[in-house]
Write a protein that holds these residues in place. Structure first.
Motif, PDB file in Angstrom:
ATOM      1  N   PHE A  61      -0.021 -32.573 -20.781  1.00  0.00           N
ATOM      2  CA  PHE A  61       1.117 -32.297 -21.092  1.00  0.00           C
ATOM      3  C   PHE A  61       1.277 -31.340 -22.455  1.00  0.00           C
ATOM      4  O   PHE A  61       0.394 -31.622 -23.545  1.00  0.00           O
ATOM      5  CB  PHE A  61       1.791 -33.734 -21.493  1.00  0.00           C
ATOM      6  CG  PHE A  61       3.373 -33.686 -21.816  1.00  0.00           C
ATOM      7  CD1 PHE A  61       4.251 -33.646 -21.055  1.00  0.00           C
ATOM      8  CD2 PHE A  61       3.537 -33.756 -23.143  1.00  0.00           C
ATOM      9  CE1 PHE A  61       5.442 -33.677 -21.293  1.00  0.00           C
ATOM     10  CE2 PHE A  61       5.063 -33.873 -23.552  1.00  0.00           C
ATOM     11  CZ  PHE A  61       5.850 -33.605 -22.525  1.00  0.00           C
TER      12      PHE A  61
ATOM     13  N   THR B 111       8.914 -33.903 -30.132  1.00  0.00           N
ATOM     14  CA  THR B 111       7.927 -35.118 -30.756  1.00  0.00           C
ATOM     15  C   THR B 111       7.217 -35.080 -31.933  1.00  0.00           C
ATOM     16  O   THR B 111       6.695 -35.970 -32.218  1.00  0.00           O
ATOM     17  CB  THR B 111       6.659 -35.037 -29.579  1.00  0.00           C
ATOM     18  OG1 THR B 111       7.384 -34.970 -28.073  1.00  0.00           O
ATOM     19  CG2 THR B 111       5.967 -36.198 -29.591  1.00  0.00           C
TER      20      THR B 111
ATOM     21  N   CYS C 299      -0.767 -43.277 -24.940  1.00  0.00           N
ATOM     22  CA  CYS C 299      -0.523 -42.092 -23.982  1.00  0.00           C
ATOM     23  C   CYS C 299      -0.756 -40.955 -24.658  1.00  0.00           C
ATOM     24  O   CYS C 299       0.271 -40.152 -24.777  1.00  0.00           O
ATOM     25  CB  CYS C 299       0.949 -42.253 -23.276  1.00  0.00           C
ATOM     26  SG  CYS C 299       1.134 -43.826 -22.496  1.00  0.00           S
ATOM     27  N   THR C 300      -1.815 -40.560 -25.058  1.00  0.00           N
ATOM     28  CA  THR C 300      -2.076 -39.588 -26.130  1.00  0.00           C
ATOM     29  C   THR C 300      -1.833 -38.249 -25.678  1.00  0.00           C
ATOM     30  O   THR C 300      -1.864 -37.290 -26.547  1.00  0.00           O
ATOM     31  CB  THR C 300      -3.287 -39.849 -26.904  1.00  0.00           C
ATOM     32  OG1 THR C 300      -3.219 -39.141 -28.333  1.00  0.00           O
ATOM     33  CG2 THR C 300      -4.701 -39.681 -26.146  1.00  0.00           C
ATOM     34  N   GLY C 301      -2.097 -37.927 -24.436  1.00  0.00           N
ATOM     35  CA  GLY C 301      -2.103 -36.558 -23.842  1.00  0.00           C
ATOM     36  C   GLY C 301      -3.310 -35.725 -24.516  1.00  0.00           C
ATOM     37  O   GLY C 301      -4.321 -36.008 -24.520  1.00  0.00           O
TER      38      GLY C 301
ATOM     39  N   GLU D 176      -5.791 -42.499 -23.415  1.00  0.00           N
ATOM     40  CA  GLU D 176      -5.176 -41.461 -22.107  1.00  0.00           C
ATOM     41  C   GLU D 176      -5.818 -42.046 -20.824  1.00  0.00           C
ATOM     42  O   GLU D 176      -7.079 -42.244 -20.727  1.00  0.00           O
ATOM     43  CB  GLU D 176      -5.440 -40.130 -22.589  1.00  0.00           C
ATOM     44  CG  GLU D 176      -5.010 -39.143 -21.594  1.00  0.00           C
ATOM     45  CD  GLU D 176      -3.530 -39.271 -21.167  1.00  0.00           C
ATOM     46  OE1 GLU D 176      -2.625 -39.210 -21.894  1.00  0.00           O
ATOM     47  OE2 GLU D 176      -3.327 -39.173 -19.828  1.00  0.00           O
ATOM     48  N   LEU D 177      -4.834 -41.986 -19.996  1.00  0.00           N
ATOM     49  CA  LEU D 177      -5.404 -42.428 -18.720  1.00  0.00           C
ATOM     50  C   LEU D 177      -5.878 -41.126 -17.877  1.00  0.00           C
ATOM     51  O   LEU D 177      -6.898 -41.506 -16.917  1.00  0.00           O
ATOM     52  CB  LEU D 177      -4.159 -43.022 -17.683  1.00  0.00           C
ATOM     53  CG  LEU D 177      -4.396 -43.593 -16.450  1.00  0.00           C
ATOM     54  CD1 LEU D 177      -5.228 -44.817 -16.486  1.00  0.00           C
ATOM     55  CD2 LEU D 177      -3.056 -44.023 -16.006  1.00  0.00           C
TER      56      LEU D 177
ATOM     57  N   GLY E 143      -8.433 -44.580 -20.738  1.00  0.00           N
ATOM     58  CA  GLY E 143      -7.979 -45.794 -20.014  1.00  0.00           C
ATOM     59  C   GLY E 143      -6.529 -46.138 -19.993  1.00  0.00           C
ATOM     60  O   GLY E 143      -5.842 -45.162 -20.238  1.00  0.00           O
ATOM     61  N   ASP E 144      -5.984 -47.331 -19.557  1.00  0.00           N
ATOM     62  CA  ASP E 144      -4.719 -47.640 -19.253  1.00  0.00           C
ATOM     63  C   ASP E 144      -3.985 -48.180 -20.510  1.00  0.00           C
ATOM     64  O   ASP E 144      -4.555 -49.211 -20.786  1.00  0.00           O
ATOM     65  CB  ASP E 144      -4.783 -48.616 -18.200  1.00  0.00           C
ATOM     66  CG  ASP E 144      -3.166 -48.858 -17.772  1.00  0.00           C
ATOM     67  OD1 ASP E 144      -2.296 -48.477 -18.275  1.00  0.00           O
ATOM     68  OD2 ASP E 144      -3.096 -49.113 -16.173  1.00  0.00           O
ATOM     69  N   ALA E 145      -3.051 -47.573 -20.854  1.00  0.00           N
ATOM     70  CA  ALA E 145      -2.431 -47.781 -22.180  1.00  0.00           C
ATOM     71  C   ALA E 145      -1.891 -49.367 -22.084  1.00  0.00           C
ATOM     72  O   ALA E 145      -1.592 -50.073 -23.161  1.00  0.00           O
ATOM     73  CB  ALA E 145      -1.266 -46.927 -22.376  1.00  0.00           C
TER      74      ALA E 145
ATOM     75  N   ASN F 138       4.586 -41.414 -26.773  1.00  0.00           N
ATOM     76  CA  ASN F 138       5.488 -40.811 -25.955  1.00  0.00           C
ATOM     77  C   ASN F 138       5.127 -40.958 -24.613  1.00  0.00           C
ATOM     78  O   ASN F 138       4.207 -40.007 -24.206  1.00  0.00           O
ATOM     79  CB  ASN F 138       5.367 -39.322 -26.577  1.00  0.00           C
ATOM     80  CG  ASN F 138       6.297 -38.335 -25.658  1.00  0.00           C
ATOM     81  OD1 ASN F 138       7.320 -38.876 -25.083  1.00  0.00           O
ATOM     82  ND2 ASN F 138       5.820 -37.031 -25.557  1.00  0.00           N
TER      83      ASN F 138
ATOM     84  N   PRO G 216       5.383 -41.276 -20.424  1.00  0.00           N
ATOM     85  CA  PRO G 216       6.065 -40.580 -19.016  1.00  0.00           C
ATOM     86  C   PRO G 216       7.523 -41.519 -19.046  1.00  0.00           C
ATOM     87  O   PRO G 216       7.468 -42.561 -19.011  1.00  0.00           O
ATOM     88  CB  PRO G 216       5.387 -40.673 -17.999  1.00  0.00           C
ATOM     89  CG  PRO G 216       4.249 -41.697 -18.457  1.00  0.00           C
ATOM     90  CD  PRO G 216       4.034 -41.795 -19.829  1.00  0.00           C
TER      91      PRO G 216
ATOM     92  N   LEU H 151       1.910 -37.370 -13.618  1.00  0.00           N
ATOM     93  CA  LEU H 151       1.541 -38.534 -14.467  1.00  0.00           C
ATOM     94  C   LEU H 151       2.017 -38.557 -15.981  1.00  0.00           C
ATOM     95  O   LEU H 151       2.314 -39.525 -16.599  1.00  0.00           O
ATOM     96  CB  LEU H 151      -0.105 -38.836 -14.499  1.00  0.00           C
ATOM     97  CG  LEU H 151      -0.635 -39.983 -15.221  1.00  0.00           C
ATOM     98  CD1 LEU H 151      -0.265 -41.258 -14.353  1.00  0.00           C
ATOM     99  CD2 LEU H 151      -2.157 -39.716 -15.097  1.00  0.00           C
ATOM    100  N   ALA H 152       2.161 -37.361 -16.432  1.00  0.00           N
ATOM    101  CA  ALA H 152       2.869 -37.170 -17.727  1.00  0.00           C
ATOM    102  C   ALA H 152       4.510 -37.364 -17.869  1.00  0.00           C
ATOM    103  O   ALA H 152       5.012 -37.300 -18.770  1.00  0.00           O
ATOM    104  CB  ALA H 152       2.425 -35.808 -18.581  1.00  0.00           C
TER     105      ALA H 152
END
Ligand SMILES: C[S@@+](CC[C@H](N)C(=O)[O-])C[C@H]1O[C@@H](n2cnc3c(N)ncnc32)[C@H](O)[C@@H]1O
Length: 289
Positions: free
Chosen positions: A94, A100, A124-126, A147-148, A172-174, A191, A193, A213-214
């Protein structure tokens, strides 16, 4: 040989004709990228009618054509400016947005207010944008990020390594991450999705290039992922810790309302972005029952 002011004028016209929202800024950024100089110098060279060699002209014109075809500006240059940093970006991650930067600013303020050596988590750091901005601006902060997407995580990894800022970056999963930090975090920023499922973005740069996903919040109101992330934040934060969460324009009432309804948050306040649109909710973790 040709001159930068002639190049910029042609590029502006081509980009405006293609419906690019910010033709002047994009033309300057592309020429700055090709010439390897900053924006001020590009504009000054335009005034001075500095000549540009043919090789650079051809490269610039190719990039303008791609931008007119609505390839994201940042994918063409491989870089995105975010607060005081320049991040590497491209397909698979993203592109950090100007709005942001304000979300990151709320996190910086909350971290500074938390006292010495605040613990900050970016869920969710992108590209790592928010986490890196906090690490850059709050030098004693202990910053963690998750971040996933493996592709996005790869971009974040390269950004962390290149900038040399101390961020503990994980894949990993937030909604389940950081079981080693439960109850010990001062600030959670996210931030996530949040676009409602079915609300396909109009801009081709977003629709065709940002990873799904984002973008999508996995429910009709777009709040399924944000609320799952907020639930994890409630576990991670100490009582009095602060959640900073970005959201869509139309979620300025629903996200704060949903947070209040959990009973886990107090002082839930929504903030607008520079365009005056509801953009970021800030909430304080209530003491555990
Ligand atoms: C809107 S983007 C924001 C990226 C970055 N924080 C920024 O502001 O530029 C949302 C990011 O969350 C990631 N993501 C989506 N679901 C996730 C999850 N369950 N756990 C961790 N990351 C997730 C996406 O891959 C994407 O990188």
């Amino acid at each position: 040989m040709t001159t930068t002011d002639v190049l910029l004028a042609g590029a502006r016209a081509a980009l405006a004709g293609a419906g690019v929202p910010s033709p002047d800024a994009d033309a300057v950024e592309l020429l700055s990228y090709v010439l390897g100089v900053d924006h001020g110098e590009v504009r000054m060279r335009g005034i001075l009618r500095t000549a540009v060699v043919e090789r650079d002209v051809a490269r610039f014109e190719d990039l303008v054509d791609e931008r007119a075809a609505r390839v994201p500006l940042q994918h063409l240059t491989g870089r995105a400016h975010f607060r005081h940093l320049t991040l590497g970006v491209g397909p698979g991650v993203f592109v950090p947005r100007p709005e942001t930067e304000l979300t990151a600013g709320h996190a910086v303020d909350a971290a500074r207010a938390a006292g010495p050596a605040p613990v900050v988590v970016d869920l969710c750091t992108g590209s790592g944008a928010i986490a890196l901005a906090v690490a850059d601006e709050v030098r004693d902060a202990r910053v963690h990020a998750v971040e996933l997407s493996p592709d996005a995580h790869g971009w974040a990894r390269r950004n962390v390594d290149r900038l040399g800022l101390p961020v503990d970056l994980r894949l990993g999963d937030a909604t389940t991450a950081f079981d080693d930090l439960e109850g010990a975090v001062d600030v959670v920023v996210s931030n996530p999705p949040y676009i409602p499922d079915g609300a396909v973005p109009v801009d081709p740069e977003v629709r065709d290039h940002d990873p799904a996903l984002a973008l999508y919040g996995r429910s009709a109101d777009g709040l399924a992922v944000p609320l799952a992330v907020a639930a994890r934040a409630a576990v991670l934060l100490r009582a009095g810790g602060v959640l900073v969460m970005e959201h869509a324009d139309e979620q300025g009432g629903s996200l704060p309302g949903a947070l209040r309804a959990t009973g886990e948050w107090h002082d839930v306040v929504d903030h607008r972005d520079l365009a005056g649109r509801p953009r970021t909710t800030v909430a304080v973790r209530a003491p555990r029952g």
